[in-house]
Design a protein around this motif. Sequence first.
Motif, short mmCIF file in Angstrom:
data_model
loop_
_atom_site.label_atom_id
_atom_site.label_comp_id
_atom_site.label_asym_id
_atom_site.label_seq_id
_atom_site.Cartn_x
_atom_site.Cartn_y
_atom_site.Cartn_z
N THR A 1 0.96 -0.95 -5.35
CA THR A 1 0.30 -2.05 -4.64
C THR A 1 1.16 -2.51 -3.46
O THR A 1 0.66 -2.70 -2.34
N LEU A 2 2.46 -2.67 -3.71
CA LEU A 2 3.35 -3.11 -2.62
C LEU A 2 3.46 -2.04 -1.54
O LEU A 2 3.49 -2.36 -0.34
N ALA A 3 3.46 -0.77 -1.94
CA ALA A 3 3.53 0.32 -0.95
C ALA A 3 2.29 0.32 -0.08
O ALA A 3 2.37 0.51 1.15
N LEU A 4 1.14 0.10 -0.70
CA LEU A 4 -0.11 0.06 0.08
C LEU A 4 -0.08 -1.09 1.08
O LEU A 4 -0.46 -0.93 2.25
N ILE A 5 0.38 -2.26 0.63
CA ILE A 5 0.40 -3.43 1.51
C ILE A 5 1.39 -3.22 2.66
O ILE A 5 1.15 -3.65 3.79
N ASP A 6 2.50 -2.56 2.38
CA ASP A 6 3.54 -2.35 3.41
C ASP A 6 3.19 -1.23 4.39
O ASP A 6 3.80 -1.13 5.45
N ALA A 7 2.24 -0.37 4.03
CA ALA A 7 1.94 0.81 4.88
C ALA A 7 1.41 0.35 6.25
O ALA A 7 0.68 -0.63 6.34
N PRO A 8 1.79 1.08 7.30
CA PRO A 8 1.25 0.75 8.62
C PRO A 8 -0.27 0.86 8.62
O PRO A 8 -0.82 1.78 8.00
N SER A 9 -0.92 -0.05 9.33
CA SER A 9 -2.37 -0.13 9.30
C SER A 9 -3.05 1.19 9.69
O SER A 9 -4.08 1.57 9.11
N GLU A 10 -2.45 1.91 10.65
CA GLU A 10 -3.09 3.15 11.11
C GLU A 10 -3.08 4.25 10.04
O GLU A 10 -3.81 5.23 10.14
N LYS A 11 -2.25 4.08 9.00
CA LYS A 11 -2.22 5.07 7.91
C LYS A 11 -3.36 4.85 6.91
O LYS A 11 -3.63 5.71 6.07
N ILE A 12 -3.97 3.68 6.95
CA ILE A 12 -5.00 3.34 5.95
C ILE A 12 -6.34 3.90 6.41
O ILE A 12 -6.99 3.32 7.28
N THR A 13 -6.74 5.02 5.80
CA THR A 13 -8.00 5.65 6.22
C THR A 13 -9.17 5.25 5.32
O THR A 13 -10.31 5.55 5.62
N ILE A 14 -8.84 4.59 4.18
CA ILE A 14 -9.89 4.19 3.23
C ILE A 14 -9.95 2.68 3.20
O ILE A 14 -8.97 2.02 2.83
N ARG A 15 -11.10 2.11 3.57
CA ARG A 15 -11.24 0.65 3.54
C ARG A 15 -12.21 0.21 2.46
O ARG A 15 -12.53 -0.97 2.37
N THR A 16 -12.71 1.17 1.66
CA THR A 16 -13.39 0.77 0.42
C THR A 16 -12.28 0.55 -0.60
O THR A 16 -11.78 -0.57 -0.73
N SER A 17 -11.79 1.62 -1.25
CA SER A 17 -10.69 1.48 -2.21
C SER A 17 -10.14 2.87 -2.52
O SER A 17 -10.90 3.83 -2.66
N TYR A 18 -8.81 2.95 -2.66
CA TYR A 18 -8.17 4.24 -2.94
C TYR A 18 -8.20 4.57 -4.43
O TYR A 18 -7.85 3.73 -5.28
#
Length: 318
Positions: free
Chosen positions: A221-238
């Motif tokens: 959870t902390l890794a997901l929150i810390d990840a740069p926004s451009e790395k987040i390709t899923i905005r439903t849920s991983y």
Amino acid sequence: MTTDTILVIGANGQIGSVLTEALRNHFGEDRVIPSDIRQPEHHIGHFELLDVLDPDRLGALVDKYRITQIYHLAAVLSAKGEQAPLPTWDINMKGLLNVLEVSREKKIAKVFYPSSIAVFGPSTPRVNTPQSTVMQPSTVYGISKVAGELWSQYYNLRYGLDIRSVRYPGIIGYQSMPGGGTTDYAVDIYHKAVLGQAFECFLREDTRLPMLYMDDAIRGTLALIDAPSEKITIRTSYNLSGMSFTPAEISLEIKKHVPGFQVSYKPDFRQAIADSWTQSIDDTVARRDWGWNPRFDLALMTEDMLRHLGEQYQVAGF
Ligand code: AKB
């Protein structure tokens, strides 16, 4: 030094309580504001009473503490949800919509909203379930999480809200007790083993479900929150995977440490919920996007659970 201030909603719960501690370590004691509908038995530092169905109070807390991140963990889970479907829908959906609206209005920088393997249903591929697949759940909790995932994605696409989510499997930890879920047996079984009591399981011995150790869940959870926004390709849920096992397999693992441990099986209404879920999860996308990598398998988790619970209950030999 972070300038973020974090509101945790549902901070007394199984994951909320452990996540609050982890966030305090991560961001600093004073930067984390735990909140829940009830006062906790013990707390040090900040705590605020909050019913997530009250958007005015939520907005007032955001203003009071100049909140920049919200972790929204308050929900009614799968088994409890089936006892009261319509109130469950209200709590899970109106609660989320309040969080989304307040976050949009107050320009919250990041929101975390957990989804669940409960989004999957009987028509979903059951083994190595892909990130993107059929989602026709048969529980009200599952339906609310599917809708919640889509609302999260909507607020991201429409308003640019930076909301991030994982589909938690059953979470197992020594720090807190779950309540109202179908995977709860996998926590309870360790408590009974350490206390020298027999365990009656409410699922059949061959019911395979995806599970995750609490330490991995919090780290992820902390890794997901810390990840740069451009790395987040899923905005439903991983999709997030740790391990998969049956009640028979976890019992066998515990018996390696507690040879006399007795387990019996008496499936109840939760069996049908478990049967509607998938058995194992493909989390390739989370691994690729933000480096997800669980550390605990069944053997390591069992050792760690028994050691910590042995200390908690002051039972020697673990
Ligand atoms: C439940 O059993 O309802 C939860 C979940 C898998 O989301 N633990």
